[in-house]
Structures are given as C-alpha cells and as structure tokens.
Design a protein around this motif. Structure first.
Motif, PDB file in Angstrom:
ATOM      1  N   ASP A 281       8.449  -0.923  -4.909  1.00 53.25           N
ATOM      2  CA  ASP A 281       9.842  -0.608  -5.226  1.00 53.25           C
ATOM      3  C   ASP A 281      10.615  -0.383  -3.924  1.00 53.25           C
ATOM      4  O   ASP A 281      10.320   0.555  -3.176  1.00 53.25           O
ATOM      5  CB  ASP A 281       9.906   0.653  -6.089  1.00 53.25           C
ATOM      6  CG  ASP A 281      11.331   1.018  -6.485  1.00 53.25           C
ATOM      7  OD1 ASP A 281      12.272   0.311  -6.054  1.00 53.25           O
ATOM      8  OD2 ASP A 281      11.506   2.020  -7.198  1.00 53.25           O
ATOM      9  N   PRO A 282      11.601  -1.226  -3.634  1.00 54.26           N
ATOM     10  CA  PRO A 282      12.350  -1.073  -2.374  1.00 54.26           C
ATOM     11  C   PRO A 282      13.101   0.245  -2.281  1.00 54.26           C
ATOM     12  O   PRO A 282      13.418   0.705  -1.179  1.00 54.26           O
ATOM     13  CB  PRO A 282      13.316  -2.268  -2.379  1.00 54.26           C
ATOM     14  CG  PRO A 282      13.387  -2.718  -3.801  1.00 54.26           C
ATOM     15  CD  PRO A 282      12.066  -2.384  -4.416  1.00 54.26           C
ATOM     16  N   ASP A 283      13.371   0.866  -3.424  1.00 57.86           N
ATOM     17  CA  ASP A 283      14.119   2.132  -3.422  1.00 57.86           C
ATOM     18  C   ASP A 283      13.221   3.357  -3.495  1.00 57.86           C
ATOM     19  O   ASP A 283      13.702   4.491  -3.444  1.00 57.86           O
ATOM     20  CB  ASP A 283      15.103   2.146  -4.608  1.00 57.86           C
ATOM     21  CG  ASP A 283      16.134   1.031  -4.521  1.00 57.86           C
ATOM     22  OD1 ASP A 283      16.613   0.768  -3.403  1.00 57.86           O
ATOM     23  OD2 ASP A 283      16.431   0.416  -5.559  1.00 57.86           O
ATOM     24  N   SER A 284      11.926   3.133  -3.635  1.00 52.25           N
ATOM     25  CA  SER A 284      11.001   4.258  -3.722  1.00 52.25           C
ATOM     26  C   SER A 284      10.683   4.775  -2.315  1.00 52.25           C
ATOM     27  O   SER A 284      10.226   4.018  -1.459  1.00 52.25           O
ATOM     28  CB  SER A 284       9.707   3.822  -4.412  1.00 52.25           C
ATOM     29  OG  SER A 284       8.779   4.894  -4.450  1.00 52.25           O
ATOM     30  N   PRO A 285      10.947   6.062  -2.044  1.00 56.87           N
ATOM     31  CA  PRO A 285      10.719   6.593  -0.695  1.00 56.87           C
ATOM     32  C   PRO A 285       9.228   6.644  -0.355  1.00 56.87           C
ATOM     33  O   PRO A 285       8.382   6.809  -1.239  1.00 56.87           O
ATOM     34  CB  PRO A 285      11.313   8.006  -0.764  1.00 56.87           C
ATOM     35  CG  PRO A 285      11.242   8.374  -2.205  1.00 56.87           C
ATOM     36  CD  PRO A 285      11.438   7.100  -2.972  1.00 56.87           C
ATOM     37  N   GLU A 286       8.936   6.480   0.919  1.00 55.72           N
ATOM     38  CA  GLU A 286       7.570   6.562   1.410  1.00 55.72           C
ATOM     39  C   GLU A 286       7.544   7.307   2.737  1.00 55.72           C
ATOM     40  O   GLU A 286       8.502   7.253   3.520  1.00 55.72           O
ATOM     41  CB  GLU A 286       6.973   5.163   1.627  1.00 55.72           C
ATOM     42  CG  GLU A 286       6.719   4.382   0.370  1.00 55.72           C
ATOM     43  CD  GLU A 286       6.118   3.007   0.647  1.00 55.72           C
ATOM     44  OE1 GLU A 286       5.899   2.266  -0.317  1.00 55.72           O
ATOM     45  OE2 GLU A 286       5.883   2.683   1.832  1.00 55.72           O
ATOM     46  N   ILE A 287       6.450   8.001   2.966  1.00 55.22           N
ATOM     47  CA  ILE A 287       6.185   8.600   4.272  1.00 55.22           C
ATOM     48  C   ILE A 287       4.993   7.840   4.838  1.00 55.22           C
ATOM     49  O   ILE A 287       3.870   7.961   4.332  1.00 55.22           O
ATOM     50  CB  ILE A 287       5.878  10.096   4.158  1.00 55.22           C
ATOM     51  CG1 ILE A 287       7.091  10.829   3.583  1.00 55.22           C
ATOM     52  CG2 ILE A 287       5.487  10.676   5.513  1.00 55.22           C
ATOM     53  CD1 ILE A 287       6.789  12.225   3.107  1.00 55.22           C
ATOM     54  N   LEU A 288       5.240   7.038   5.843  1.00 53.65           N
ATOM     55  CA  LEU A 288       4.197   6.175   6.369  1.00 53.65           C
ATOM     56  C   LEU A 288       3.273   6.931   7.323  1.00 53.65           C
ATOM     57  O   LEU A 288       3.706   7.814   8.077  1.00 53.65           O
ATOM     58  CB  LEU A 288       4.808   4.981   7.102  1.00 53.65           C
ATOM     59  CG  LEU A 288       5.489   3.918   6.223  1.00 53.65           C
ATOM     60  CD1 LEU A 288       6.114   2.846   7.098  1.00 53.65           C
ATOM     61  CD2 LEU A 288       4.499   3.300   5.248  1.00 53.65           C
ATOM     62  N   MET A 289       2.011   6.559   7.256  1.00 54.54           N
ATOM     63  CA  MET A 289       1.017   7.094   8.176  1.00 54.54           C
ATOM     64  C   MET A 289       0.137   5.936   8.638  1.00 54.54           C
ATOM     65  O   MET A 289      -0.223   5.061   7.851  1.00 54.54           O
ATOM     66  CB  MET A 289       0.168   8.165   7.485  1.00 54.54           C
ATOM     67  CG  MET A 289      -0.857   8.822   8.398  1.00 54.54           C
ATOM     68  SD  MET A 289      -1.977   9.897   7.471  1.00 54.54           S
ATOM     69  CE  MET A 289      -0.807  11.053   6.785  1.00 54.54           C
ATOM     70  N   PHE A 290      -0.154   5.917   9.930  1.00 50.80           N
ATOM     71  CA  PHE A 290      -1.034   4.898  10.486  1.00 50.80           C
ATOM     72  C   PHE A 290      -2.176   5.596  11.214  1.00 50.80           C
ATOM     73  O   PHE A 290      -1.970   6.614  11.878  1.00 50.80           O
ATOM     74  CB  PHE A 290      -0.269   4.006  11.473  1.00 50.80           C
ATOM     75  CG  PHE A 290       0.903   3.287  10.870  1.00 50.80           C
ATOM     76  CD1 PHE A 290       0.750   2.066  10.244  1.00 50.80           C
ATOM     77  CD2 PHE A 290       2.178   3.833  10.932  1.00 50.80           C
ATOM     78  CE1 PHE A 290       1.835   1.404   9.680  1.00 50.80           C
ATOM     79  CE2 PHE A 290       3.269   3.184  10.387  1.00 50.80           C
ATOM     80  CZ  PHE A 290       3.097   1.956   9.758  1.00 50.80           C
ATOM     81  N   ASP A 291      -3.368   5.039  11.105  1.00 49.51           N
ATOM     82  CA  ASP A 291      -4.558   5.667  11.679  1.00 49.51           C
ATOM     83  C   ASP A 291      -5.402   4.586  12.342  1.00 49.51           C
ATOM     84  O   ASP A 291      -5.718   3.567  11.728  1.00 49.51           O
ATOM     85  CB  ASP A 291      -5.359   6.357  10.562  1.00 49.51           C
ATOM     86  CG  ASP A 291      -6.500   7.222  11.094  1.00 49.51           C
ATOM     87  OD1 ASP A 291      -7.013   6.926  12.182  1.00 49.51           O
ATOM     88  OD2 ASP A 291      -6.874   8.181  10.410  1.00 49.51           O
ATOM     89  N   ASP A 292      -5.758   4.811  13.596  1.00 48.57           N
ATOM     90  CA  ASP A 292      -6.587   3.837  14.301  1.00 48.57           C
ATOM     91  C   ASP A 292      -7.379   4.550  15.397  1.00 48.57           C
ATOM     92  O   ASP A 292      -7.079   5.697  15.753  1.00 48.57           O
ATOM     93  CB  ASP A 292      -5.733   2.721  14.907  1.00 48.57           C
ATOM     94  CG  ASP A 292      -6.545   1.455  15.181  1.00 48.57           C
ATOM     95  OD1 ASP A 292      -7.736   1.414  14.823  1.00 48.57           O
ATOM     96  OD2 ASP A 292      -5.982   0.505  15.759  1.00 48.57           O
ATOM     97  N   ALA A 293      -8.374   3.868  15.927  1.00 45.18           N
ATOM     98  CA  ALA A 293      -9.203   4.431  16.996  1.00 45.18           C
ATOM     99  C   ALA A 293      -9.402   3.374  18.071  1.00 45.18           C
ATOM    100  O   ALA A 293      -9.265   2.167  17.822  1.00 45.18           O
ATOM    101  CB  ALA A 293     -10.544   4.893  16.452  1.00 45.18           C
ATOM    102  N   ILE A 294      -9.752   3.830  19.258  1.00 46.21           N
ATOM    103  CA  ILE A 294     -10.002   2.920  20.368  1.00 46.21           C
ATOM    104  C   ILE A 294     -11.165   3.478  21.179  1.00 46.21           C
ATOM    105  O   ILE A 294     -11.340   4.692  21.284  1.00 46.21           O
ATOM    106  CB  ILE A 294      -8.724   2.769  21.239  1.00 46.21           C
ATOM    107  CG1 ILE A 294      -8.904   1.658  22.277  1.00 46.21           C
ATOM    108  CG2 ILE A 294      -8.340   4.076  21.898  1.00 46.21           C
ATOM    109  CD1 ILE A 294      -7.607   1.301  23.009  1.00 46.21           C
TER     110      ILE A 294
END
Length: 341
Positions: A84-97
C-alpha cells in the motif's frame, strides 16, 4: 608537550583522521602539522581504543536511562501492508562485514607494535565480523547502530537490545503498533536477531539484489552449460520478481536437468527457508517502496570497509570495532558531543 598529557583537540584530530588514514599516516600528519613527533602510531591506536571504550560506556548509560524512563517496549506490528503506497513504514536495514583478523601471536603483541600491512596466508585467514543496523528516524534520515564494546572488543550490549532502546527512544509516543519493515540479505543470524524485536516478529523482506545473486551463483553450479544457466535464471527471476514462489519451486522440480543435484536441493531449501520473505517485488516497486538493501551496503562500507578492507591489512577485534564505533558516532552527527562532552 608532557608525555602524560595529550590535549583534547589533538586527540580529536587523530580520532578523525584515523578513520581515513593508517595510523602511520596519521602519525606523520601530526608531525607535519606540529613540526615535531608528538605521537607514535601505537599511541594513536591507544587513543582510538580509549575513546571507543568511553563512548561504549556512555551508550550503555544512555540506554539504561531510556530503560528507566520507558518501562514498556514500544509494540511492533507483525503485519504491515507492504504494497500500500499510503501505508506508513519504518524501515530498518541490517548487514555485517568482515575484515581480516590478526594471527593469535600478533594479538599478544598488538600493544607493543602496530603493523597493518602484514599479509595473512589463506590457510590461516579468519575474520572479524561487525554488524551495522540502520533505523529510520521519525524526523527523517537513519540512525546508525552498532554494539558498544568492552576492553577486549566484546559486545557490552547485544545488538538487538541496542535497537530496542533506540526504537523506544525515537517512537515512545507512537500510539499505534509500530510498522517496522526490515530489508536484509536473509542471513540466519540477522533473521534470528530481528525476530527478537517483537513478540510476534517483524515484517522481513529478502533484498532483491541478494536474492538474484544467490540464484545466479547456484545456477552456475547447477546448470549444464551457459545457455541453460541464462534460460533458468531468466525464468526463475521472472517468477520471483512477481512473488510467484510456487511457480519457481515447480520450475526447479520439473524444468532443470542438473549436473549437481546437491546444489539444486540447496536452492530449493533456500526458497523454502525464505518463502515468507520473498515478496511481489514488482508490486512493491510500483507502490514506490524500497525492495533493496543498498543503503546498508553503503553503510557498512562507510563504517568499516573504506578504512579496514585495504590490501594487506589485518586487525585485532578491539582495534577494528573501536574504529567502527567512532565512525558510527561521526555518521550520526554526534562527533562534537562525544569528543568534547
């Protein structure tokens, strides 16, 4: 300058440049600016480690204060309408190096001698892994999060706890369930860590780039020739781009004649394992929402890669993670706060 005293400004100078240059280069830079040899590369290393430990203690204290003020964790929704383009989201990204780890006998000598240019043989190569999480803030932009460390370079607080504290801090007054959406490469340790953030888990999306990469890598070992690999790759990615997981599995079971059955089974297992995270990428992209984790790929390069993954370098856990902590402080716009607190 008395040997026992190093001014805060000089410490801040070497702290800033140590994430851009080798310790030897920073030593020469200080000498060029001041006209005399004020610091050795070993002393610069010690300044970095001491500051990272100080920052870690301050992070720990800040999180304890958050815990006292906010008694109950902010509730995270396990169901978010990701199309849904109008549905709010709080994005989180997780990665390691990972970066090359020094040999054990070198770790015992690291306080006497710093030599970042020694090569390590492939047979004895080990890695120091550092995780970085990006959490979207209510005001826009992202908070960089990594684990604070003790004097041995080990985590003071588990990374998932650090994330919980920051979510509680930023979203304390959020009345509805928090619509957190995490986009990751699907590594099992990442999935396990993120599952601890909510009582019913959080919404996970398998990054499209990593999905494509995994399929192409395995098809190179599965397919009998280049032409078949291209055909299989085209068909599978078309199914998966539209979230047609069942069709993709059927294709694997009926359309592929393989030279490596074990790798074919591995690809099937991969699809089953990530079935809930493989979405309709086409639909989500049309909604104007993110389908990739390129932001965190860049983040781990900024925090670790650009400084620590240069040819021939090897690291102690303490030294590597200390530099990462200082870089996170800088990227979060908190440099002045922590150096001149």
């Amino acid at each position: 300058m008395r040997s026992e005293y190093i001014s805060p400004l000089l410490q801040e100078l070497v702290g800033y440049y140590s994430n851009r240059l080798s310790y030897k280069e920073v030593e020469k830079l200080v000498e060029r600016i001041s006209g005399e040899k004020l610091l050795s590369d070993q002393k610069i290393w010690q300044i970095i480690v001491n500051k990272a430990e100080q920052v870690s203690v301050e992070w720990q204290q800040e999180n304890e204060e958050i815990d006292k003020i906010i008694k109950t964790d902010v509730a995270i929704s396990s169901e978010v309408d990701i199309y849904d383009p109008d549905s709010p989201e709080i994005l989180m990204f997780d990665d390691a190096i990972g970066v090359k780890k020094q040999k054990e006998n070198r770790e015992k000598l690291e306080k006497k001698e710093i030599d970042e240019s020694e090569n390590i043989s492939k047979a004895s190569r080990k890695f120091i892994i550092t995780d970085v999480i990006l959490l979207e803030k209510p005001s826009g932009g992202f908070k960089y999060i990594t684990s604070p460390i003790d004097a041995q370079g080990k985590p003071l607080i588990p990374l998932e706890e650090m994330v919980k504290y920051q979510i509680n801090y930023y979203y304390e007054n959020h009345e509805a369930l928090l619509p957190v959406v995490a986009i990751t490469d699907g590594a099992s340790n990442i999935r396990k860590r993120l599952s601890k953030l909510g009582s019913k888990g959080i919404t996970l999306i398998l990054d499209w780039y990593h999905l494509c990469k995994k399929i192409r890598n395995l098809l190179s070992m599965i397919s009998r020739n280049k032409r078949e690999k291209q055909e299989h790759s085209k068909n599978l990615l078309l199914y998966l781009w539209r979230g047609e997981n069942t069709q993709a599995m059927n294709y694997l079971s009926t359309k592929i004649e393989t030279k490596n059955q074990q790798k074919l089974e591995e690809l099937k297992t991969y699809f089953k394992k990530h079935e809930s995270e493989i979405i309709d990428y086409e639909r989500r992209q049309k909604a104007g929402k993110s389908i990739g984790s390129g932001r965190v790929e860049k983040a781990v390069d900024l925090v670790i890669g650009h400084r620590q993954k240069r040819k021939g370098m090897s690291w102690s856990s303490l030294g590597s993670k200390a530099l990462a902590i200082l870089k996170v402080v800088e990227l979060n716009g908190e440099w002045q706060q922590f150096w001149f607190w």
